[in-house]
Design an enzyme around this catalytic site. Sequence first.
Site, PDB file in Angstrom:
ATOM      1  N   TRP A 185       0.857  -1.193   0.000  1.00 15.27           N
ATOM      2  CA  TRP A 185       0.000   0.000   0.000  1.00 15.27           C
ATOM      3  C   TRP A 185       0.887   1.235   0.000  1.00 15.27           C
ATOM      4  O   TRP A 185       1.689   1.434   0.908  1.00 15.27           O
ATOM      5  CB  TRP A 185      -0.942   0.041   1.207  1.00 15.27           C
ATOM      6  N   GLU A 226      -2.926  -2.894  -2.543  1.00 17.96           N
ATOM      7  CA  GLU A 226      -4.100  -2.290  -1.895  1.00 17.96           C
ATOM      8  C   GLU A 226      -4.394  -0.920  -2.493  1.00 17.96           C
ATOM      9  O   GLU A 226      -3.551  -0.032  -2.473  1.00 17.96           O
ATOM     10  CB  GLU A 226      -3.840  -2.164  -0.388  1.00 17.96           C
ATOM     11  N   LYS A 228      -6.763   2.686  -2.934  1.00 20.88           N
ATOM     12  CA  LYS A 228      -7.397   3.633  -2.008  1.00 20.88           C
ATOM     13  C   LYS A 228      -8.020   4.768  -2.796  1.00 20.88           C
ATOM     14  O   LYS A 228      -7.535   5.149  -3.853  1.00 20.88           O
ATOM     15  CB  LYS A 228      -6.341   4.158  -1.027  1.00 20.88           C
ATOM     16  N   ASP A 259      -9.700  -2.977   0.898  1.00 18.20           N
ATOM     17  CA  ASP A 259      -9.856  -2.425   2.246  1.00 18.20           C
ATOM     18  C   ASP A 259     -11.262  -1.831   2.329  1.00 18.20           C
ATOM     19  O   ASP A 259     -11.660  -1.021   1.479  1.00 18.20           O
ATOM     20  CB  ASP A 259      -8.780  -1.354   2.488  1.00 18.20           C
ATOM     21  N   HIS A 262     -11.758   1.971   1.821  1.00 23.81           N
ATOM     22  CA  HIS A 262     -11.083   2.658   0.721  1.00 23.81           C
ATOM     23  C   HIS A 262     -11.939   2.911  -0.512  1.00 23.81           C
ATOM     24  O   HIS A 262     -11.419   3.063  -1.612  1.00 23.81           O
ATOM     25  CB  HIS A 262      -9.822   1.876   0.322  1.00 23.81           C
ATOM     26  N   HIS A 286      -8.656  -6.172   3.794  1.00 19.89           N
ATOM     27  CA  HIS A 286      -8.383  -5.366   4.968  1.00 19.89           C
ATOM     28  C   HIS A 286      -9.747  -5.038   5.544  1.00 19.89           C
ATOM     29  O   HIS A 286     -10.429  -4.136   5.070  1.00 19.89           O
ATOM     30  CB  HIS A 286      -7.621  -4.091   4.608  1.00 19.89           C
ATOM     31  N   ASP A 294     -12.385   7.095   5.716  1.00 23.28           N
ATOM     32  CA  ASP A 294     -11.501   5.958   6.017  1.00 23.28           C
ATOM     33  C   ASP A 294     -10.932   6.117   7.428  1.00 23.28           C
ATOM     34  O   ASP A 294      -9.753   6.348   7.614  1.00 23.28           O
ATOM     35  CB  ASP A 294     -10.375   5.951   4.968  1.00 23.28           C
ATOM     36  N   ASP A 296     -10.838   3.986  10.008  1.00 26.50           N
ATOM     37  CA  ASP A 296     -10.212   2.830  10.650  1.00 26.50           C
ATOM     38  C   ASP A 296     -10.717   2.555  12.064  1.00 26.50           C
ATOM     39  O   ASP A 296      -9.940   2.294  12.977  1.00 26.50           O
ATOM     40  CB  ASP A 296      -8.683   2.965  10.631  1.00 26.50           C
ATOM     41  N   ASP A 326      -7.668  -4.291   9.572  1.00 21.78           N
ATOM     42  CA  ASP A 326      -6.972  -3.011   9.470  1.00 21.78           C
ATOM     43  C   ASP A 326      -7.773  -1.929  10.172  1.00 21.78           C
ATOM     44  O   ASP A 326      -8.683  -1.346   9.592  1.00 21.78           O
ATOM     45  CB  ASP A 326      -6.733  -2.642   7.997  1.00 21.78           C
TER      46      ASP A 326
HETATM   47  C1  RNT Z   1      -4.099   2.900   4.769  1.00 24.23           C
HETATM   48  C2  RNT Z   1      -4.163   1.458   4.415  1.00 24.23           C
HETATM   49  C3  RNT Z   1      -3.073   0.593   4.982  1.00 24.23           C
HETATM   50  C4  RNT Z   1      -2.692   0.954   6.403  1.00 24.23           C
HETATM   51  C5  RNT Z   1      -1.750  -0.021   7.056  1.00 24.23           C
HETATM   52  C6  RNT Z   1      -1.141   0.533   8.292  1.00 24.23           C
HETATM   53  O1  RNT Z   1      -5.203   3.596   4.387  1.00 24.23           O
HETATM   54  O2  RNT Z   1      -5.408   0.948   4.757  1.00 24.23           O
HETATM   55  O3  RNT Z   1      -3.422  -0.718   4.852  1.00 24.23           O
HETATM   56  O4  RNT Z   1      -3.815   1.100   7.221  1.00 24.23           O
HETATM   57  O5  RNT Z   1      -0.821  -0.431   6.147  1.00 24.23           O
HETATM   58 ZN    ZN Z   2      -5.702  -1.138   4.665  1.00 22.23          ZN
END
Ligand code: RNT
Ligand code: ZN
Length: 420
Positions: A185, A226, A228, A259, A262, A286, A294, A296, A326
């Site tokens: 990523w 990955e 985004k 993810d 994302h 993720h 995003d 998290d 994640d």
């Molecule tokens: C960031 C991505 C990535 C990170 C990690 C820490 O938006 O989701 O995967 O969260 O690598």
């Molecule tokens: Zn991620």
Amino acid sequence: MSMPEQIYNFAKQRYADIGVDVESALRELSMVKVSLQCWQGDDVSGFENSSGLTDGGILATGNYPGKARNAEQLRADADVAFSLIPGKHKFSLHAIYLENNGAKVDRDQIEPRHFQGWIDWAKERKIGLDFNPTYFSHPLASDGFTLSAADLGKRKFWIRHGIASRKIAESMGAQLGMKSVVNFWMPDGFKDIPVDRFSPRQRMADSLDQIFATKIDTNDETDALESKLFGIGSETYVVGSHEFCLGYALSRNKLICLDAGHFHPTEMIADKLPGLALFVKEFLLHVSRPVRWDSDHVVIWNDDLRGIAEELVRNNLLGRVHIGLDFFDATINRIAAWVIGTRSMLKALLAALLEPINDLRKWELMGDYTKRLAILEELKSMPIGIIWDYYCEKNNVPAGTAWIEEVKKYESKILSEGRK
Ligand code: RNT
Ligand code: ZN
């Protein structure tokens, strides 16, 4: 107090009545490995230096006490989390979690030996390890570009980091006898409107090609990309967009990492699984929880998570998916965050495994959407909690809410020992 046999038998019978075999669902669940993200344990700080998470467009918020400050603490914390989660799982490391007795090793110089402490730990516990090159929190990433940088010297540095990361994962996979997934990523992107949306992507593809040109044993290591939509500071343009990553993954036979945070807010990754299943061999997920963006947040058992689990189970994808978590929430106990997120993921999978899927498919084919909806709705109040508790007990981890007390006890202990 352990669960009386009759209670479990009653719940099992309720499922048998609708044609669901609980024992076989539990067998399938016990084969699932979830990869717990190391970075929930210390707010994505890592052990390179004391500056912690900088740039990269992601942000950990909160200052809950007791975060891990070194690898030993992080491993001790993860041990507590694993002891409260049924099953054998994996742990996902970022490159910045290296151990080198305090001496600086730059990202392009990391080697398997810097992760030997982790590998030994994982081996003893019979868990697998996954790996992530770290393309953020570094002076050479501070202008927002790494593998797509226009500056060749900088780009080469990050290419070396990618190759070094793959070699570390290869060693992890070989030593542990369990394949290690490397997730690429890169936060690269522009805050404001670029005039050239093409060249950075061309450079990133070329960098990735150079990284993947290094031969690595595919039994031990595999690579994912990955995508985004945007990040803080890359609101307008992200080099590694979904189209870029998917196109790259499909053309180079790499895994696509989806993810959950994302994509556009109403765009669910669940439906991407059956959408892509015909065209990709394996996925990396993720599993995260975006709240308005995003953000998290810790994964909970909500409709998004249900959807992901259902698509995996209904389409027989469990053998083709690597489930990574994640999230990084620094406002609650970090061990509890791991436990809540992982247990929720497993519960969602259990719920999906407890569906009478063949009947549901049949009713759908017959056009009996009334029955489809009615049964899907009734399923939600079936006694899954009893099955879950039974599963936890069988795996020697606390059932129900009992795990919370364990986290509290550990928290008082580490705080009293002086951890801040
Ligand atoms: C960031 C991505 C990535 C990170 C990690 C820490 O938006 O989701 O995967 O969260 O690598
Ligand atoms: Zn991620």
